[in-house]
Structure formats: C-alpha cells, structure tokens
Design an enzyme around this catalytic site. Structure first.
Site, PDB file in Angstrom:
ATOM      1  N   CYS A  95       6.233   1.235  17.585  1.00 24.11           N
ATOM      2  CA  CYS A  95       6.834   0.093  18.284  1.00 24.11           C
ATOM      3  C   CYS A  95       5.756  -0.740  18.971  1.00 24.11           C
ATOM      4  O   CYS A  95       4.862  -0.190  19.630  1.00 24.11           O
ATOM      5  CB  CYS A  95       7.844   0.585  19.331  1.00 24.11           C
ATOM      6  SG  CYS A  95       8.530  -0.774  20.298  1.00 24.11           S
ATOM      7  N   HIS A 118      -7.664   7.036  11.978  1.00 19.85           N
ATOM      8  CA  HIS A 118      -7.182   5.652  11.813  1.00 19.85           C
ATOM      9  C   HIS A 118      -5.684   5.589  11.604  1.00 19.85           C
ATOM     10  O   HIS A 118      -5.150   4.545  11.207  1.00 19.85           O
ATOM     11  CB  HIS A 118      -7.912   4.976  10.640  1.00 19.85           C
ATOM     12  CG  HIS A 118      -9.370   4.755  10.913  1.00 19.85           C
ATOM     13  ND1 HIS A 118     -10.288   4.542   9.911  1.00 19.85           N
ATOM     14  CD2 HIS A 118     -10.071   4.741  12.064  1.00 19.85           C
ATOM     15  CE1 HIS A 118     -11.486   4.371  10.441  1.00 19.85           C
ATOM     16  NE2 HIS A 118     -11.385   4.507  11.746  1.00 19.85           N
ATOM     17  N   VAL A 124      -5.714   6.787   5.676  1.00 18.62           N
ATOM     18  CA  VAL A 124      -4.346   6.742   6.230  1.00 18.62           C
ATOM     19  C   VAL A 124      -3.332   7.138   5.161  1.00 18.62           C
ATOM     20  O   VAL A 124      -2.135   6.998   5.348  1.00 18.62           O
ATOM     21  CB  VAL A 124      -4.037   5.316   6.768  1.00 18.62           C
ATOM     22  CG1 VAL A 124      -4.949   4.985   7.934  1.00 18.62           C
ATOM     23  CG2 VAL A 124      -4.178   4.241   5.686  1.00 18.62           C
ATOM     24  N   ASN A 167     -21.436  10.910  -2.250  1.00 17.12           N
ATOM     25  CA  ASN A 167     -21.110   9.508  -2.464  1.00 17.12           C
ATOM     26  C   ASN A 167     -21.930   8.997  -3.641  1.00 17.12           C
ATOM     27  O   ASN A 167     -23.155   9.114  -3.622  1.00 17.12           O
ATOM     28  CB  ASN A 167     -21.444   8.694  -1.204  1.00 17.12           C
ATOM     29  CG  ASN A 167     -20.847   7.299  -1.255  1.00 17.12           C
ATOM     30  OD1 ASN A 167     -20.754   6.684  -2.313  1.00 17.12           O
ATOM     31  ND2 ASN A 167     -20.401   6.799  -0.110  1.00 17.12           N
ATOM     32  N   GLY A 174     -17.302  10.247   0.684  1.00 16.90           N
ATOM     33  CA  GLY A 174     -16.537   9.073   0.262  1.00 16.90           C
ATOM     34  C   GLY A 174     -16.379   8.009   1.313  1.00 16.90           C
ATOM     35  O   GLY A 174     -15.347   7.354   1.385  1.00 16.90           O
ATOM     36  N   ARG A 213       0.836  -1.218   0.000  1.00 18.49           N
ATOM     37  CA  ARG A 213       0.000   0.000   0.000  1.00 18.49           C
ATOM     38  C   ARG A 213       0.858   1.251   0.000  1.00 18.49           C
ATOM     39  O   ARG A 213       0.520   2.273  -0.603  1.00 18.49           O
ATOM     40  CB  ARG A 213      -0.957  -0.037   1.196  1.00 18.49           C
ATOM     41  CG  ARG A 213      -2.044  -1.059   0.980  1.00 18.49           C
ATOM     42  CD  ARG A 213      -3.000  -1.165   2.136  1.00 18.49           C
ATOM     43  NE  ARG A 213      -3.681   0.078   2.453  1.00 18.49           N
ATOM     44  CZ  ARG A 213      -4.335   0.246   3.595  1.00 18.49           C
ATOM     45  NH1 ARG A 213      -4.340  -0.716   4.497  1.00 18.49           N
ATOM     46  NH2 ARG A 213      -4.967   1.370   3.847  1.00 18.49           N
TER      47      ARG A 213
HETATM   48  C1  BV8 Z   1     -13.267  -0.502  17.534  1.00 16.77           C
HETATM   49  C2  BV8 Z   1      -6.870   1.687   9.146  1.00 16.77           C
HETATM   50  C3  BV8 Z   1     -13.700  -1.115  19.680  1.00 16.77           C
HETATM   51  C4  BV8 Z   1      -6.214   0.413   8.748  1.00 16.77           C
HETATM   52  C5  BV8 Z   1      -9.256   1.182   9.325  1.00 16.77           C
HETATM   53  C6  BV8 Z   1     -15.205  -6.929  16.616  1.00 16.77           C
HETATM   54  C7  BV8 Z   1     -14.296  -6.506  17.580  1.00 16.77           C
HETATM   55  C8  BV8 Z   1     -14.037  -5.154  17.798  1.00 16.77           C
HETATM   56  C9  BV8 Z   1     -14.640  -4.225  16.988  1.00 16.77           C
HETATM   57  C10 BV8 Z   1     -15.521  -4.653  16.032  1.00 16.77           C
HETATM   58  C11 BV8 Z   1     -15.836  -5.983  15.838  1.00 16.77           C
HETATM   59  N1  BV8 Z   1     -16.742  -6.071  14.810  1.00 16.77           N
HETATM   60  C12 BV8 Z   1     -17.011  -4.851  14.357  1.00 16.77           C
HETATM   61  C13 BV8 Z   1     -16.291  -3.992  15.076  1.00 16.77           C
HETATM   62  C14 BV8 Z   1     -16.230  -2.621  14.927  1.00 16.77           C
HETATM   63  C15 BV8 Z   1     -15.249  -2.344  13.808  1.00 16.77           C
HETATM   64  C16 BV8 Z   1     -16.084  -2.098  12.579  1.00 16.77           C
HETATM   65  O1  BV8 Z   1     -16.658  -1.038  12.491  1.00 16.77           O
HETATM   66  N2  BV8 Z   1     -16.146  -3.075  11.664  1.00 16.77           N
HETATM   67  C17 BV8 Z   1     -16.983  -2.889  10.492  1.00 16.77           C
HETATM   68  C18 BV8 Z   1     -16.348  -3.561   9.287  1.00 16.77           C
HETATM   69  C19 BV8 Z   1     -18.375  -3.422  10.802  1.00 16.77           C
HETATM   70  N3  BV8 Z   1     -14.503  -1.175  14.192  1.00 16.77           N
HETATM   71  C20 BV8 Z   1     -13.326  -1.312  14.781  1.00 16.77           C
HETATM   72  O2  BV8 Z   1     -12.763  -2.362  14.958  1.00 16.77           O
HETATM   73  C21 BV8 Z   1     -12.710  -0.006  15.276  1.00 16.77           C
HETATM   74  N4  BV8 Z   1     -12.346  -0.163  16.625  1.00 16.77           N
HETATM   75  O3  BV8 Z   1     -14.440  -0.611  17.316  1.00 16.77           O
HETATM   76  O4  BV8 Z   1     -12.736  -0.743  18.714  1.00 16.77           O
HETATM   77  C22 BV8 Z   1     -13.023  -1.776  20.758  1.00 16.77           C
HETATM   78  C23 BV8 Z   1     -13.607  -1.692  21.979  1.00 16.77           C
HETATM   79  C24 BV8 Z   1     -13.022  -2.316  23.012  1.00 16.77           C
HETATM   80  C25 BV8 Z   1     -11.821  -2.999  22.819  1.00 16.77           C
HETATM   81  C26 BV8 Z   1     -11.229  -3.063  21.579  1.00 16.77           C
HETATM   82  C27 BV8 Z   1     -11.839  -2.436  20.529  1.00 16.77           C
HETATM   83  C28 BV8 Z   1     -11.483   0.340  14.474  1.00 16.77           C
HETATM   84  C29 BV8 Z   1     -11.879   0.617  13.045  1.00 16.77           C
HETATM   85  C30 BV8 Z   1     -10.664   1.141  12.290  1.00 16.77           C
HETATM   86  C31 BV8 Z   1     -10.192   0.113  11.298  1.00 16.77           C
HETATM   87  N5  BV8 Z   1      -9.104   0.665  10.494  1.00 16.77           N
HETATM   88  N6  BV8 Z   1      -8.235   1.711   8.622  1.00 16.77           N
HETATM   89  C32 BV8 Z   1      -5.857   0.394   7.293  1.00 16.77           C
HETATM   90  O5  BV8 Z   1      -6.206   1.345   6.556  1.00 16.77           O
HETATM   91  O6  BV8 Z   1      -5.216  -0.579   6.884  1.00 16.77           O
HETATM   92  S1  BV8 Z   1     -10.813   1.281   8.730  1.00 16.77           S
HETATM   93  C33 BV8 Z   1     -10.807   1.311   7.046  1.00 16.77           C
HETATM   94  O7  BV8 Z   1     -12.179   1.384   6.671  1.00 16.77           O
HETATM   95  C34 BV8 Z   1     -10.181   2.539   6.412  1.00 16.77           C
HETATM   96  O8  BV8 Z   1      -9.750   3.514   7.319  1.00 16.77           O
HETATM   97  C35 BV8 Z   1     -11.372   3.091   5.595  1.00 16.77           C
HETATM   98  O9  BV8 Z   1     -11.281   4.434   5.351  1.00 16.77           O
HETATM   99  C36 BV8 Z   1     -12.425   2.766   6.557  1.00 16.77           C
HETATM  100  C37 BV8 Z   1     -13.842   2.951   6.308  1.00 16.77           C
HETATM  101  O10 BV8 Z   1     -14.139   2.533   5.051  1.00 16.77           O
HETATM  102  P1  BV8 Z   1     -14.469   3.674   3.996  1.00 16.77           P
HETATM  103  O11 BV8 Z   1     -13.455   4.755   4.123  1.00 16.77           O
HETATM  104  O12 BV8 Z   1     -15.878   4.059   4.139  1.00 16.77           O
HETATM  105  O13 BV8 Z   1     -14.156   2.940   2.666  1.00 16.77           O
HETATM  106  P2  BV8 Z   1     -15.146   1.986   1.848  1.00 16.77           P
HETATM  107  O14 BV8 Z   1     -14.339   1.319   0.800  1.00 16.77           O
HETATM  108  O15 BV8 Z   1     -15.962   1.164   2.798  1.00 16.77           O
HETATM  109  O16 BV8 Z   1     -16.179   2.996   1.166  1.00 16.77           O
HETATM  110  C38 BV8 Z   1     -15.744   3.912   0.201  1.00 16.77           C
HETATM  111  C39 BV8 Z   1     -16.963   4.714  -0.193  1.00 16.77           C
HETATM  112  O17 BV8 Z   1     -16.562   5.710  -1.144  1.00 16.77           O
HETATM  113  C40 BV8 Z   1     -18.051   3.903  -0.856  1.00 16.77           C
HETATM  114  O18 BV8 Z   1     -19.291   4.201  -0.245  1.00 16.77           O
HETATM  115  C41 BV8 Z   1     -18.027   4.377  -2.310  1.00 16.77           C
HETATM  116  O19 BV8 Z   1     -19.340   4.407  -2.860  1.00 16.77           O
HETATM  117  C42 BV8 Z   1     -17.514   5.763  -2.179  1.00 16.77           C
HETATM  118  N7  BV8 Z   1     -16.816   6.302  -3.352  1.00 16.77           N
HETATM  119  C43 BV8 Z   1     -16.169   5.621  -4.322  1.00 16.77           C
HETATM  120  N8  BV8 Z   1     -15.661   6.504  -5.213  1.00 16.77           N
HETATM  121  C44 BV8 Z   1     -15.981   7.751  -4.775  1.00 16.77           C
HETATM  122  C45 BV8 Z   1     -16.719   7.619  -3.590  1.00 16.77           C
HETATM  123  N9  BV8 Z   1     -17.194   8.679  -2.911  1.00 16.77           N
HETATM  124  C46 BV8 Z   1     -16.937   9.892  -3.420  1.00 16.77           C
HETATM  125  N10 BV8 Z   1     -16.237  10.106  -4.545  1.00 16.77           N
HETATM  126  C47 BV8 Z   1     -15.754   9.063  -5.253  1.00 16.77           C
HETATM  127  N11 BV8 Z   1     -15.081   9.279  -6.387  1.00 16.77           N
HETATM  128 ZN    ZN Z   2      10.210   0.320  21.434  1.00 12.68          ZN
END
Ligand code: BV8
Ligand code: ZN
Length: 255
Positions: free
Chosen positions: A137, A129, A113, A224, A198, A80
């Site tokens: 670390c 994020h 990111v 979007n 987005g 990436r």
């Molecule tokens: C948390 C960094 C709580 C990494 C990312 C089990 C255990 C714990 C938590 C969970 C669980 N199950 C679910 C959860 C919650 C989970 C979650 O939400 N899961 C989802 C999938 C259901 N969340 C978490 O885990 C978060 N932490 O809840 O902690 C907790 C409590 C106690 C103890 C421990 C924990 C952490 C979430 C952060 C994850 N990291 N990124 C990396 O990048 O590698 S998230 C990742 O998804 C990216 O950051 C990305 O940006 C983000 C969101 O996705 P989108 O940005 O919306 O991207 P996507 O592709 O989905 O959509 C793009 C959109 O753009 C589309 O709608 C498309 O139509 C549109 N588009 C396309 N082209 C265009 C456009 N729009 C405009 N113009 C265009 N041209």
């Molecule tokens: Zn260290």
C-alpha cells in the site's frame, strides 16, 4: 553423490579450489543478480532484452515514473509477472539451495525479485530488492503477496485504508528495508567465502557487499560470463554461466 555433468570448458582446478573454500568455510554469503535467472528465460536488466516497450527497466523502476504514470509502471510490472508465470528455477538456483544445505552458516542475498531461489528450495535468504508478486500500500504500507492467478491487471486499492497499491519492490532512489540491508551487510562482513553470481555489480548498495566481504578477509568467487567492477578483486573467477558452474562446484562440495 550429487549428479552433475561437468562442462569440459570449466577450469577443474578452480572448481576444486572454490568447492574446498566453501567446504572449509564456517560462514558463506552468496549474492545473486539477474544473471542467475537468465538461464530460466528471464531478461537481465542490462542485457540486450532488458527493455520494455523500448524503455529501460531502470527508467520504469522509479518512484518518479510511478508518480508520473502509475498505470504505465503497473503495466510494466504486470508484463514482468506474466513473463515469470511459466518460468522455473534452473540448475544454478538448485545448486545454491543444495550448497545451503551442506553449509552450517549460509546466507543468500538476492537482488532478484523473481522468487526463483525460494522455489528452488533456498531458505536462509534475503530478497533485498523485494518480490515481484508482492503488492504494497502506498499509504499504510500493508503488504499482500499475490499468486500468479490473482495478480490484478488494474492497480488494486488497499483493503485496509483504500489507498492505491504499488509493486512491493525497491525502486531506484528508494532505501532498502533496514533489516534487509543490515542483515545482508552482517552476512557479507562475517563471511569466509563470498560467492557472487550473475550480477553486473553496478547497483548500490548491493554491489558493495562483495567488497565489504573482501575487505574483511573473505575469499571472493565470481560467476559471470562478463567482466564486472568486482572481477579484478575476486580470488576465483568463472567466466561462464551459473547453470554450468554452480552444479560443478556443488558436486565437489559434497564429495
Ligand atoms: C539507494 C527492484 C539510497 C526493482 C532493483 C540517485 C538517487 C538515489 C540513488 C541513486 C542515484 N543514482 C544512483 C543511485 C544508487 C542506485 C544505483 O545503484 N544505481 C545504479 C544504476 C548506478 N541505487 C539505488 O537507488 C538503491 N537505493 O541507493 O537508496 C537512498 C539514500 C537516501 C535516500 C533515498 C535513497 C536501490 C537500488 C534497487 C533498485 N531496484 N530491482 C525491479 O526489479 O523492478 S535493482 C535491479 O538491478 C534488479 O534488482 C537487478 O537484479 C539489479 C542489479 O542488476 P543485476 O542483477 O546485476 O542485473 P544486470 O542485468 O545489471 O547484470 C546481470 C549480470 O548477469 C551481467 O553481468 C551478465 O553478464 C550476467 N549474466 C548473464 N547471463 C548469466 C550471467 N551470469 C551468470 N550466468 C548467466 N547465465
Ligand atoms: Zn493501506
């Protein structure tokens, strides 16, 4: 005068409504997701190209995947980083940076990111994020911001304590940094306008920010091409790409 070529498929009345809401707002919060970087050539998470080696990004962006096979996950982030090296901000990123300069209280909260907002000139922003070029670390938490020239093919080790480093991003299942989450929540809840660009509005807690803003009386504007769980609650919807909509709005905010 902000130079913008109006895309004639955009609803001009809605552009005017959105620009007026931003112009008249005291506080504006903007939440962005991977979609704003799509027009810079960066795959979105849930789009058709959101895979790596046949696997979903979401399956690789987890502590469990890193613990099971750190080299595999490191290779995913290296890919990436390499993908990002020749990408540049697009007109959507630039328009947001311009809008920020014309609004007294503007906070950008990005789930991305890729660092493109900062390269486009955004300053008042929270990368909730993390950042793709940040190493952290696994033991002492020391963070090192890399450049594209010094990203390591192999997993690096901490200069301070010798432990293995990891990508400085928030993985699924990990808590966001409290200061980032509280800052984002405060900005959303205090906003008069919540501009949501987005994002599929599926990932929590980021997706809740827009609903918190709405429940506190903000005008919600969504940009979007696809419908999302937020669309029904949005006040103004632009089913178009950010690269066309945001410059059109920005051009009317300034006039
Ligand atoms: C948390 C960094 C709580 C990494 C990312 C089990 C255990 C714990 C938590 C969970 C669980 N199950 C679910 C959860 C919650 C989970 C979650 O939400 N899961 C989802 C999938 C259901 N969340 C978490 O885990 C978060 N932490 O809840 O902690 C907790 C409590 C106690 C103890 C421990 C924990 C952490 C979430 C952060 C994850 N990291 N990124 C990396 O990048 O590698 S998230 C990742 O998804 C990216 O950051 C990305 O940006 C983000 C969101 O996705 P989108 O940005 O919306 O991207 P996507 O592709 O989905 O959509 C793009 C959109 O753009 C589309 O709608 C498309 O139509 C549109 N588009 C396309 N082209 C265009 C456009 N729009 C405009 N113009 C265009 N041209
Ligand atoms: Zn260290």
């Amino acid at each position: 005068m902000y130079n913008c070529v109006m895309d004639d498929t955009l609803n001009k009345d809605d552009i005017e409504r959105a620009a007026r809401a931003i112009r008249e707002a005291d506080r504006v919060c903007c939440l962005t997701g991977a979609g704003i970087s799509a027009e810079s050539g960066i795959p979105t998470f849930r789009g058709k190209d959101g895979f790596w080696a046949g696997r979903r990004a979401e399956d690789l962006a987890t502590p469990r995947a890193f613990a099971a096979d750190p080299e595999d996950v490191w290779a995913f982030y290296l890919w990436r980083r390499q993908l990002l090296a020749d990408k540049v901000p697009n007109a959507g990123h630039t328009a947001l940076a311009d809008i920020e300069r014309s609004v007294d209280h503007f906070t950008l909260v990005t789930q991305n990111v890729d660092g493109l907002h900062r390269r486009a000139g955004s300053e008042r922003m929270i990368e909730i994020h993390g950042n793709l070029l940040l190493d952290r670390c696994t033991a002492c938490g020391v963070e090192v911001m890399r450049t594209f020239d010094d990203v390591s093919d192999e997993i690096p080790y901490c200069d301070a304590c010798g432990a293995m480093m990891r990508p400085g991003v928030v993985w699924f299942g990990e808590m966001l940094k409290p200061k980032d989450l509280y800052g984002a929540q405060a900005a959303a809840e205090a906003s008069d306008v919540m501009l949501v660009v987005g994002t599929s509005s599926l990932v929590q807690p980021a997706a809740s920010l827009s609903f918190w803003a709405k429940s506190n009386g903000a005008t919600v504007i969504e940009v979007n091409p696809d419908a999302t769980p937020l669309t029904a609650a949005a006040d103004i919807c632009f089913p178009h790409g950010a690269g066309a909509v945001l410059p059109a709005i920005a051009s009317r905010v300034f006039d």
